[in-house]
Design a protein around this motif. Sequence first.
Motif, PDB file in Angstrom:
ATOM      1  N   LYS A 185       0.835  -1.202   0.000  1.00  0.00           N
ATOM      2  CA  LYS A 185       0.000   0.000   0.000  1.00  0.00           C
ATOM      3  C   LYS A 185       0.870   1.253   0.000  1.00  0.00           C
ATOM      4  O   LYS A 185       0.564   2.244  -0.681  1.00  0.00           O
ATOM      5  CB  LYS A 185      -0.919   0.001   1.218  1.00  0.00           C
ATOM      6  N   GLN A 186       1.963   1.214   0.758  1.00  0.00           N
ATOM      7  CA  GLN A 186       2.855   2.373   0.810  1.00  0.00           C
ATOM      8  C   GLN A 186       3.473   2.657  -0.556  1.00  0.00           C
ATOM      9  O   GLN A 186       3.601   3.815  -0.965  1.00  0.00           O
ATOM     10  CB  GLN A 186       3.955   2.145   1.841  1.00  0.00           C
ATOM     11  N   PHE A 187       3.842   1.605  -1.271  1.00  0.00           N
ATOM     12  CA  PHE A 187       4.415   1.785  -2.607  1.00  0.00           C
ATOM     13  C   PHE A 187       3.412   2.489  -3.519  1.00  0.00           C
ATOM     14  O   PHE A 187       3.765   3.409  -4.267  1.00  0.00           O
ATOM     15  CB  PHE A 187       4.822   0.436  -3.191  1.00  0.00           C
ATOM     16  N   LEU A 188       2.154   2.078  -3.432  1.00  0.00           N
ATOM     17  CA  LEU A 188       1.110   2.718  -4.235  1.00  0.00           C
ATOM     18  C   LEU A 188       0.905   4.172  -3.821  1.00  0.00           C
ATOM     19  O   LEU A 188       0.868   5.075  -4.660  1.00  0.00           O
ATOM     20  CB  LEU A 188      -0.201   1.952  -4.098  1.00  0.00           C
ATOM     21  N   ASP A 189       0.769   4.391  -2.522  1.00  0.00           N
ATOM     22  CA  ASP A 189       0.477   5.739  -2.019  1.00  0.00           C
ATOM     23  C   ASP A 189       1.599   6.715  -2.357  1.00  0.00           C
ATOM     24  O   ASP A 189       1.351   7.824  -2.849  1.00  0.00           O
ATOM     25  CB  ASP A 189       0.254   5.708  -0.511  1.00  0.00           C
ATOM     26  N   VAL A 190       2.836   6.307  -2.082  1.00  0.00           N
ATOM     27  CA  VAL A 190       3.971   7.195  -2.348  1.00  0.00           C
ATOM     28  C   VAL A 190       4.151   7.375  -3.849  1.00  0.00           C
ATOM     29  O   VAL A 190       4.451   8.477  -4.325  1.00  0.00           O
ATOM     30  CB  VAL A 190       5.257   6.645  -1.710  1.00  0.00           C
ATOM     31  N   GLY A 191       3.956   6.317  -4.609  1.00  0.00           N
ATOM     32  CA  GLY A 191       4.110   6.416  -6.056  1.00  0.00           C
ATOM     33  C   GLY A 191       3.191   7.449  -6.659  1.00  0.00           C
ATOM     34  O   GLY A 191       3.599   8.255  -7.506  1.00  0.00           O
ATOM     35  N   VAL A 192       1.942   7.454  -6.231  1.00  0.00           N
ATOM     36  CA  VAL A 192       0.978   8.429  -6.748  1.00  0.00           C
ATOM     37  C   VAL A 192       1.351   9.847  -6.329  1.00  0.00           C
ATOM     38  O   VAL A 192       1.208  10.799  -7.117  1.00  0.00           O
ATOM     39  CB  VAL A 192      -0.446   8.066  -6.277  1.00  0.00           C
ATOM     40  N   GLN A 193       1.843  10.003  -5.109  1.00  0.00           N
ATOM     41  CA  GLN A 193       2.221  11.348  -4.655  1.00  0.00           C
ATOM     42  C   GLN A 193       3.466  11.859  -5.374  1.00  0.00           C
ATOM     43  O   GLN A 193       3.584  13.056  -5.639  1.00  0.00           O
ATOM     44  CB  GLN A 193       2.473  11.329  -3.142  1.00  0.00           C
ATOM     45  N   MET A 194       4.376  10.937  -5.693  1.00  0.00           N
ATOM     46  CA  MET A 194       5.601  11.332  -6.393  1.00  0.00           C
ATOM     47  C   MET A 194       5.355  11.565  -7.878  1.00  0.00           C
ATOM     48  O   MET A 194       5.947  12.447  -8.488  1.00  0.00           O
ATOM     49  CB  MET A 194       6.668  10.246  -6.229  1.00  0.00           C
ATOM     50  N   GLU A 195       4.499  10.737  -8.465  1.00  0.00           N
ATOM     51  CA  GLU A 195       4.266  10.779  -9.908  1.00  0.00           C
ATOM     52  C   GLU A 195       2.902  11.427 -10.148  1.00  0.00           C
ATOM     53  O   GLU A 195       1.884  10.739 -10.287  1.00  0.00           O
ATOM     54  CB  GLU A 195       4.316   9.365 -10.485  1.00  0.00           C
ATOM     55  N   LYS A 196       2.861  12.711 -10.193  1.00  0.00           N
ATOM     56  CA  LYS A 196       1.584  13.447 -10.203  1.00  0.00           C
ATOM     57  C   LYS A 196       0.663  13.050 -11.351  1.00  0.00           C
ATOM     58  O   LYS A 196      -0.565  13.088 -11.222  1.00  0.00           O
ATOM     59  CB  LYS A 196       1.862  14.955 -10.276  1.00  0.00           C
ATOM     60  N   SER A 197       1.239  12.670 -12.484  1.00  0.00           N
ATOM     61  CA  SER A 197       0.405  12.354 -13.649  1.00  0.00           C
ATOM     62  C   SER A 197      -0.026  10.888 -13.671  1.00  0.00           C
ATOM     63  O   SER A 197      -0.744  10.467 -14.572  1.00  0.00           O
ATOM     64  CB  SER A 197       1.168  12.667 -14.936  1.00  0.00           C
ATOM     65  N   ARG A 198       0.418  10.111 -12.676  1.00  0.00           N
ATOM     66  CA  ARG A 198       0.120   8.680 -12.655  1.00  0.00           C
ATOM     67  C   ARG A 198      -0.777   8.374 -11.460  1.00  0.00           C
ATOM     68  O   ARG A 198      -0.375   8.518 -10.318  1.00  0.00           O
ATOM     69  CB  ARG A 198       1.418   7.876 -12.618  1.00  0.00           C
TER      70      ARG A 198
END
Length: 623
Positions: A185-198
């Motif tokens: 879940k953390q990988f998903l949450d952080v990924g979305v916050q880091m990759e604004k267009s994804r």
Amino acid sequence: MTAPHSIQPEYDLVFAGGGSAGCITAGRLAAAFPNLSILVLESGPATKNNKEHMQPGHLIAHVLPNAKTMQHVISQPSEHVAGRRVDVSTGHCVGGGSSVNWLYYNRPSASDLDDWVNEYGNDGWSSKELIPLLIKVLSPLRVLSPKLILLKAETYEAAPNKPTHGYDGPLKISFGGHKLLEVSKQFLDVGVQMEKSRLVSDEINDFTANSLNRFANVPKWISSNGRRSDTAHHYVYNKNLSNLSVMDGCLVNRVVVENGVAIGVEYVFDKRIYESSPQDVRLVKARKLVVVAAGAMNSPLILERSGIGRKEILERAGIPVVAEVPGVGHDYQDHTVCLMPYIVDPSYETMNKLWRKDPATWETAMEQWDKDGSGLFGTSGLEVAVKLRPTADELADLGPDFLPVWNESFRDRPDKPIIWLSMIVGLPADQSALPPLDFIVPFNSLNYPRSRGHLHIASADPYAEPDFQSGFLSHPADVAAHRWAYKKGHEITRRMPSFRGALGPAHPTYSEGSAAAAQMAAQAPTPIDAPKLTYTAADDEAIDAWLRNTIWSTLHSLGTCAMKPFDKGGVVDPKLNVYGVKNLKVADVSIPPSNVHSNTYSLAVLIGEKAAVIIAKELGGSI
């Protein structure tokens, strides 16, 4: 010495190999033609009702060096991988890769399949013709003849009423028998916050561009009650097919060809499985057809030992030429993978204790799985992913080596991602030399490598090590793509709340004073809003050197018996017929003429189902 099996001297159809695709094709044909006798010769062991194959979390058993369920093929040293010899494994058991793989459910884009038609002339292999083999498509022909409706492969338990998924096939797809782990879940949450267009999505497998640049909890080839969806159990075992014989531990030496017609195969009882078995070469004849289905790492070797291949390679091994087909074993390709191990806080649940065989964890997980398929044995430890395609703003980050490839192969094909970025919630390796820490392993896999290798026999001995060159990282664009994806993965992982540092020896070694070097020593998470690292030219060189020293195979080997025109290096035609030999087909993942961004299990399912349709029609029936 007693032979382990009693095999009749003749069958109607003989399959040389019983892997993922072979089990599908043989099982479908046996059910459709009960009066035909069908033999499958598989060199590896049987898998029926074996928990090491049925339990997804038990897959670690198959990556151990002494596992008889995997065959290790070692490449020649190459400067492109720092002089290393790369170990590329392949499934070596009934069901092949489907019985030992990591179970990710990842299907190709429609254009991947359409390329096989548009670029290589393989009529009948377009996305419109192949996708219905996976999902149920109602047809007006059903009213006239139910037999004209193809049996579909998928039962998609992950979500109801998805228009591009099937719901009545033998292979089940779900999120497995265990809940999504917090680290995932953390990988998903952080990924979305880091990759604004994804963004986050519940669908990254609909064959279109909508599946790209979406973070997702990824379904797996696992039923909702925690069972592996392999082709052995779902097409062959427990099907009461009295006309189908599946013999394990039978190593096919060669196809026997007389007057240009395949009449049978020679085999020996595989001494790696049956150590005391007799080693005399035996012949079994095929009245109608021989199908080579031994996978990308073995089918070309069987053909070459049969005298089918490039003349100089056959002559070097002392084998008479039966049919000169220069494309055999040519253009080997794989999805190379970059593994990035990190340490996580031990308070978070991962697969590490299970894979280290911690007694309490193992016992609890086994009890849960035996009860209802839940727990750690009900998952594979691969849970989240994103299919990365660079945005216009990111293209410059990939550098000049990648731009020509982008312009040629990606720019006008919006449904093609270049990288699959994912994470294993544990270290899938022998951890005995490491402290008892908890690890996660983000990784990036290259979807369409430009690098090519080869796979050929070095002698007529079926046990001999082949002449194998992986070709990994021999094209500079592949290095550039992996470098870009490594940076992406590192930026996400170091911001996860569970992060407790990189496993230093398994990451690039930067020069002193580099900002990247300083961050590599961090043992606590970086704030979400911290700036991204800036890499110098020297840092990029360090990443490239590390890639060449550590790049590995996803075990997605394909292309060694390509389905394309003979004069373009083809080995089989669109009906899977081997050029120059009658009554001989190849039907496995050695036939794709170009790569796709899915795992090879998805391809094997398509190829196995399509081969069954083709052969059934030639036999005068249908499936």
